[in-house]
Each structure stands twice: as structure tokens, then as C-alpha cells.
Write an enzyme that holds these catalytic residues in place. Structure first.
Site, short mmCIF file in Angstrom:
data_model
loop_
_atom_site.label_atom_id
_atom_site.label_comp_id
_atom_site.label_asym_id
_atom_site.label_seq_id
_atom_site.Cartn_x
_atom_site.Cartn_y
_atom_site.Cartn_z
N PRO A 234 0.79 -1.24 0.00
CA PRO A 234 0.00 0.00 0.00
C PRO A 234 0.83 1.29 0.00
O PRO A 234 0.26 2.38 0.01
CB PRO A 234 -0.76 -0.10 1.32
CG PRO A 234 0.22 -0.80 2.23
CD PRO A 234 0.98 -1.77 1.36
N TYR A 235 2.16 1.20 -0.01
CA TYR A 235 2.98 2.40 0.13
C TYR A 235 2.74 3.40 -1.00
O TYR A 235 2.52 4.59 -0.76
CB TYR A 235 4.46 2.02 0.19
CG TYR A 235 5.37 3.20 0.46
CD1 TYR A 235 5.45 3.76 1.73
CD2 TYR A 235 6.15 3.76 -0.56
CE1 TYR A 235 6.28 4.84 1.99
CE2 TYR A 235 6.98 4.84 -0.32
CZ TYR A 235 7.05 5.38 0.96
OH TYR A 235 7.85 6.45 1.20
#
Length: 256
Positions: A161-162
Site C-alpha cells: 500500500p505504500y
């Protein structure tokens, strides 16, 4: 470079290591009074003890009550907050320690890990800015610098999800800048300009060099200085800062 004759006051989130610590140190050494914040109050106080004129504040950017307490404490001790540096973040290692060599598809990312990264990297920026901005408006002005990453990170395979969290924080910053235009509170983005030694990345492969966190020092000190008073809604790459500044001077949009 100094931050100016008048003592500048700063709150840096996620300032106990990596980019946050490098920026807090540069600002303190330039004469600013800095509130060094981190999830561990003890660690924040230990780090601050090594910086001139700094003090530590416990701040979990994911928690509204923690944000409210920390901002109140920082504002009270500093008398105001001239500059907020939104930096606290979680990297890919928190959901996949081998993300560089064994990337996972987004469907393999743990839901809780996704939430934690987004809550820190995106919601955290919103919560702290939401708490500080009304105080800055009432005081007649202030500056917010949101730390960003390269655009490639936002679309690279294996970076959920970065990547999405950083894309969201960048969009948030642009909307904040639009909302605050003409109010006396400025908003800008600052990013290193490449992979940086922050603890979020594995060791550099042979023959490859990462940027050092100190690359963030000159631009953040400049953004705190009188020279940057009118700078708003800019996206500044730290590794290219000197060139960017020269170009501004050439165009006549910045003092020499």
C-alpha cells in the site's frame, strides 16, 4: 543558511530517525526551535536532547487524541508553530520485508498492513495538518511542508500500500494548497529525489548508492527562511534543490 533573525518554531513529525531526524537537525542547527515528535515519547526526548534548542513530543499521527495533545503541547512550549513538517510514515517493509526482491501482488497484501500504512502516510498528514492549520490561520500565517516520494513509487509493481498512500498524501497536499491560497498559510511538497537511507529500504545492492537523509537539510531550512515566505504549492526535489533555486532566481521569482 539560517532561518532568520526571528526565532522560527517548527514541529516535525516522525523526527526520531531517517528524513525526519535529518530535517529536525538541520533546522535546529540553523537556529530554529524544534519540537521533535515520534510515537515513543522517550525516544523523541532522547533525540531532542542531542539537538540545540529542541524538545521531544510523543505523537502517534494515527490517533486524533494523540495529535491534539501533541500539537497543544508543542504550541504551548513554542508559543506558536511557524512550520509544520508532515513526515511520519511507514514503508513497504512493514507489510513485506522482502519487497525489493520478492514483490507481492496487491491481492496478497494483509488488510491490516494496508490500513496501518494508509492511516500513517495519508490520514496522519491530514490529522496533524487539520489540528495545526486553524491555529496558524488565527495567528495570521504559517507554513506546511508535506514530505513526498518519487512518482515512480506510486505505480511500481509490488508497492501496495505504500505507493497509493503516498499518491494520496501528494493529492492531499495539492488540495490543501488550493484551500489555503491567499490565507497566509503556505503548503509545499518536498521529496528526496531518489531512494534514501532511512531504514525503510534494504541495504543498497553492490554498485548502487542511496541518497543520504541529509539531502533534505538545505531545502527544509530554506523553506523555513524569510526567502520562502511567498513560496506556495511547489514540489521541490531535494537532490535538485540548488538547480531549482538558481532557476527561480534566473526567472526573477526569488531573491538572490
Amino acid at each position: 543558511m539560517e532561518v532568520g533573525a526571528m526565532e522560527t518554531t517548527v514541529l516535525v513529525t516522525g523526527a526520531t530517525s531517517g528524513l525526519g531526524l535529518a530535517m529536525a537537525a538541520a533546522l535546529a542547527e540553523a537556529g530554529a526551535r524544534v519540537a521533535v515528535s515520534g510515537r515513543s515519547g522517550e525516544r523523541a526526548r532522547e533525540v531532542a536532547a542531542g539537538l540545540p534548542g529542541a524538545f521531544g513530543v510523543e505523537l502517534d499521527v494515527r490517533d486524533e487524541r494523540s495529535v491534539s495533545r501533541a500539537v497543544e503541547q508543542a504550541w504551548s512550549r513554542l508559543g506558536r508553530i511557524d512550520l509544520l513538517v508532515n513526515n511520519a510514515g511507514l514503508g513497504m517493509r512493514t507489510v513485506n520485508p522482502r519487497f525489493m526482491t520478492e514483490p507481492r501482488g496487491f491481492w496478497e497484501v494483509p488488510v491490516e498492513g494496508f490500513r496501518q500504512v494508509v492511516e500513517t502516510n495519508l490520514t496522519g498528514y491530514f490529522l496533524v495538518a487539520r489540528e495545526v492549520t486553524p491555529r496558524m490561520l488565527a495567528a495570521g500565517g504559517g507554513r506546511i511542508v508535506n514530505i513526498a516520494v518519487s512518482e515512480a513509487t506510486m505505480s511500481r509493481a509490488g508497492f501496495v500500500p505504500y505507493g497509493p498512500s503516498r499518491a494520496g498524501s501528494e493529492s492531499l497536499s495539492r488540495v490543501m494548497a488550493a484551500d489555503l491560497r491567499g490565507t497566509g498559510v503556505t503548503v509545499n511538497l518536498l521529496l528526496p529525489g531518489g531512494a534514501t537511507v532511512t531504514g525503510m529500504l534494504p541495504d543498497a545492492p553492490a554498485g548502487h548508492r542511496f541518497l543520504e537523509p541529509e539531502v533534505m537539510g538545505p531545502p527544509i531550512v530554506w523553506l523555513a527562511s524569510p526567502a520562502a515566505a511567498a513560496v506556495h504549492d511547489e514540489r521541490i526535489v531535494a537532490a535538485e534543490f540548488e538547480q531549482w533555486l538558481r532557476e527561480r532566481v534566473r526567472r526573477g521569482t526569488a531573491p538572490e
